[in-house]
Design a protein around this motif. Sequence first.
Motif, mmCIF file in Angstrom:
data_model
loop_
_atom_site.group_PDB
_atom_site.id
_atom_site.type_symbol
_atom_site.label_atom_id
_atom_site.label_comp_id
_atom_site.label_asym_id
_atom_site.label_seq_id
_atom_site.Cartn_x
_atom_site.Cartn_y
_atom_site.Cartn_z
ATOM 1 N N LYS A 34 0.828 -1.206 0.000
ATOM 2 C CA LYS A 34 0.000 0.000 0.000
ATOM 3 C C LYS A 34 0.864 1.259 0.000
ATOM 4 C CE LYS A 34 -4.174 -1.825 2.130
ATOM 5 N NZ LYS A 34 -5.086 -1.737 3.285
ATOM 6 N N MET A 35 1.929 1.249 0.786
ATOM 7 C CA MET A 35 2.816 2.417 0.825
ATOM 8 C C MET A 35 3.513 2.615 -0.517
ATOM 9 S SD MET A 35 2.439 4.154 3.463
ATOM 10 C CE MET A 35 3.724 5.307 3.049
ATOM 11 N N THR A 36 3.893 1.538 -1.167
ATOM 12 C CA THR A 36 4.527 1.638 -2.481
ATOM 13 C C THR A 36 3.566 2.255 -3.493
ATOM 14 O OG1 THR A 36 5.885 -0.287 -1.989
ATOM 15 C CG2 THR A 36 5.694 0.331 -4.305
ATOM 16 N N PRO A 40 3.725 7.647 -5.391
ATOM 17 C CA PRO A 40 3.513 8.653 -6.441
ATOM 18 C C PRO A 40 2.504 9.730 -6.043
ATOM 19 C CG PRO A 40 3.446 6.456 -7.370
ATOM 20 C CD PRO A 40 3.476 6.298 -5.880
ATOM 21 N N LEU A 41 1.503 9.364 -5.290
ATOM 22 C CA LEU A 41 0.497 10.339 -4.864
ATOM 23 C C LEU A 41 1.056 11.297 -3.827
ATOM 24 C CD1 LEU A 41 -2.540 7.912 -4.538
ATOM 25 C CD2 LEU A 41 -1.956 9.387 -6.464
ATOM 26 N N ILE A 42 1.923 10.799 -2.969
ATOM 27 C CA ILE A 42 2.519 11.628 -1.919
ATOM 28 C C ILE A 42 3.481 12.646 -2.537
ATOM 29 C CG2 ILE A 42 4.049 11.609 0.082
ATOM 30 C CD1 ILE A 42 2.964 8.832 0.745
ATOM 31 N N GLY A 43 4.220 12.253 -3.547
ATOM 32 C CA GLY A 43 5.239 13.108 -4.129
ATOM 33 C C GLY A 43 4.717 14.202 -5.037
ATOM 34 N N ARG A 44 3.459 14.158 -5.424
ATOM 35 C CA ARG A 44 2.920 15.127 -6.381
ATOM 36 C C ARG A 44 2.492 16.443 -5.749
ATOM 37 N NH1 ARG A 44 -0.691 10.971 -9.689
ATOM 38 N NH2 ARG A 44 0.975 9.992 -10.853
ATOM 39 N N ARG A 45 2.537 16.589 -4.476
ATOM 40 C CA ARG A 45 2.029 17.778 -3.810
ATOM 41 C C ARG A 45 3.085 18.886 -3.767
ATOM 42 N NH1 ARG A 45 -0.970 14.998 1.329
ATOM 43 N NH2 ARG A 45 -2.331 13.648 0.138
ATOM 44 N N GLN A 46 3.465 19.382 -4.908
ATOM 45 C CA GLN A 46 4.457 20.452 -4.974
ATOM 46 C C GLN A 46 3.928 21.589 -5.832
ATOM 47 O OE1 GLN A 46 8.131 18.782 -6.299
ATOM 48 N NE2 GLN A 46 8.384 17.515 -4.495
ATOM 49 N N ALA A 47 2.707 22.041 -5.544
ATOM 50 C CA ALA A 47 2.074 23.086 -6.343
ATOM 51 C C ALA A 47 2.860 24.389 -6.279
ATOM 52 C CB ALA A 47 0.645 23.311 -5.864
ATOM 53 N N GLY A 58 11.687 18.481 3.662
ATOM 54 C CA GLY A 58 11.206 17.364 4.473
ATOM 55 C C GLY A 58 9.735 17.065 4.306
ATOM 56 N N ALA A 59 9.063 17.751 3.382
ATOM 57 C CA ALA A 59 7.616 17.585 3.240
ATOM 58 C C ALA A 59 7.247 16.171 2.788
ATOM 59 C CB ALA A 59 7.054 18.614 2.273
ATOM 60 N N PHE A 60 7.963 15.643 1.811
ATOM 61 C CA PHE A 60 7.662 14.298 1.326
ATOM 62 C C PHE A 60 7.829 13.277 2.437
ATOM 63 C CE2 PHE A 60 9.207 10.215 -0.215
ATOM 64 C CZ PHE A 60 8.119 9.819 -0.987
ATOM 65 N N LEU A 61 8.927 13.364 3.157
ATOM 66 C CA LEU A 61 9.192 12.416 4.230
ATOM 67 C C LEU A 61 8.141 12.502 5.327
ATOM 68 C CD1 LEU A 61 11.082 10.212 5.121
ATOM 69 C CD2 LEU A 61 12.531 11.933 6.179
ATOM 70 N N GLU A 62 7.694 13.705 5.641
ATOM 71 C CA GLU A 62 6.636 13.871 6.646
ATOM 72 C C GLU A 62 5.336 13.229 6.190
ATOM 73 O OE1 GLU A 62 6.159 17.977 7.702
ATOM 74 O OE2 GLU A 62 8.313 18.223 8.055
ATOM 75 N N ARG A 63 4.972 13.447 4.922
ATOM 76 C CA ARG A 63 3.740 12.843 4.389
ATOM 77 C C ARG A 63 3.864 11.327 4.348
ATOM 78 N NH1 ARG A 63 4.226 17.267 0.825
ATOM 79 N NH2 ARG A 63 5.078 15.912 -0.788
ATOM 80 N N TYR A 64 5.044 10.820 3.967
ATOM 81 C CA TYR A 64 5.275 9.371 3.928
ATOM 82 C C TYR A 64 5.101 8.765 5.323
ATOM 83 C CZ TYR A 64 7.562 4.899 3.125
ATOM 84 O OH TYR A 64 7.826 3.565 3.046
ATOM 85 N N ARG A 65 5.727 9.376 6.307
ATOM 86 C CA ARG A 65 5.641 8.861 7.679
ATOM 87 C C ARG A 65 4.219 8.923 8.215
ATOM 88 N NH1 ARG A 65 11.165 11.663 9.895
ATOM 89 N NH2 ARG A 65 12.580 10.083 9.113
ATOM 90 N N THR A 72 -0.317 1.567 9.530
ATOM 91 C CA THR A 72 0.123 0.681 10.607
ATOM 92 C C THR A 72 -0.887 0.684 11.754
ATOM 93 O OG1 THR A 72 2.410 1.095 9.993
ATOM 94 C CG2 THR A 72 2.036 0.148 12.162
ATOM 95 N N ALA A 73 -1.384 1.875 12.110
ATOM 96 C CA ALA A 73 -2.366 1.969 13.195
ATOM 97 C C ALA A 73 -3.655 1.233 12.840
ATOM 98 C CB ALA A 73 -2.662 3.434 13.493
ATOM 99 N N GLU A 74 -3.993 1.243 11.572
ATOM 100 C CA GLU A 74 -5.196 0.549 11.108
ATOM 101 C C GLU A 74 -5.097 -0.959 11.345
ATOM 102 O OE1 GLU A 74 -6.666 -0.281 6.668
ATOM 103 O OE2 GLU A 74 -6.577 1.842 7.194
ATOM 104 N N ARG A 75 -3.927 -1.522 11.179
ATOM 105 C CA ARG A 75 -3.726 -2.975 11.312
ATOM 106 C C ARG A 75 -3.150 -3.372 12.673
ATOM 107 N NH1 ARG A 75 -3.787 -5.589 6.216
ATOM 108 N NH2 ARG A 75 -4.132 -7.425 7.491
ATOM 109 N N GLN A 76 -2.877 -2.397 13.547
ATOM 110 C CA GLN A 76 -2.199 -2.675 14.808
ATOM 111 C C GLN A 76 -2.928 -3.666 15.707
ATOM 112 O OE1 GLN A 76 0.955 -1.491 15.156
ATOM 113 N NE2 GLN A 76 1.038 -2.983 16.782
ATOM 114 N N PRO A 77 -4.269 -3.588 15.870
ATOM 115 C CA PRO A 77 -4.925 -4.588 16.727
ATOM 116 C C PRO A 77 -4.712 -6.022 16.236
ATOM 117 C CG PRO A 77 -6.408 -2.756 16.289
ATOM 118 C CD PRO A 77 -5.206 -2.555 15.420
#
Length: 118
Positions: A34-36, A40-47, A58-65, A72-77
């Motif tokens: 899912k992250m892979t 591409p969607l995360i990296g396009r936000r450079q208007a 650091g914007a891309f890395l913040e969005r990725y994290r 991860t939180a969704e599947r944590q239980p």
Amino acid sequence: MSSAIYAAQLVRMEAARRQTQHQLDLIDRQITRKMTALIPLIGRRQAGFHRGKAPQPGAFLERYRANLAALTAERQPEVDALTRKLARQDAAIAALLARRGPSADQASLGAAPGGERT
């Protein structure tokens, strides 16, 4: 108990443990997939870049994290439940091997140290 009964029980317990570990690995692969797909969607936000503004470093890395934490939180239980189950299975296998005796379990069952079969 006879050696054959111990061996059969150990084989069943190890197979159940492998299945639980496989389920955990499957969840990890699903999150990675899912992250892979999201990269591409995360990296396009450079208007702002087209208007003369440089992209934030650091914007891309913040969005990725943030996306990774959400997935991860969704599947944590489910991960927590499987991890607890795996710990119980490890304890049960260790208890079975302890009841059998330290020298007899590896010699008669053909198991390598650590519970892995050779």
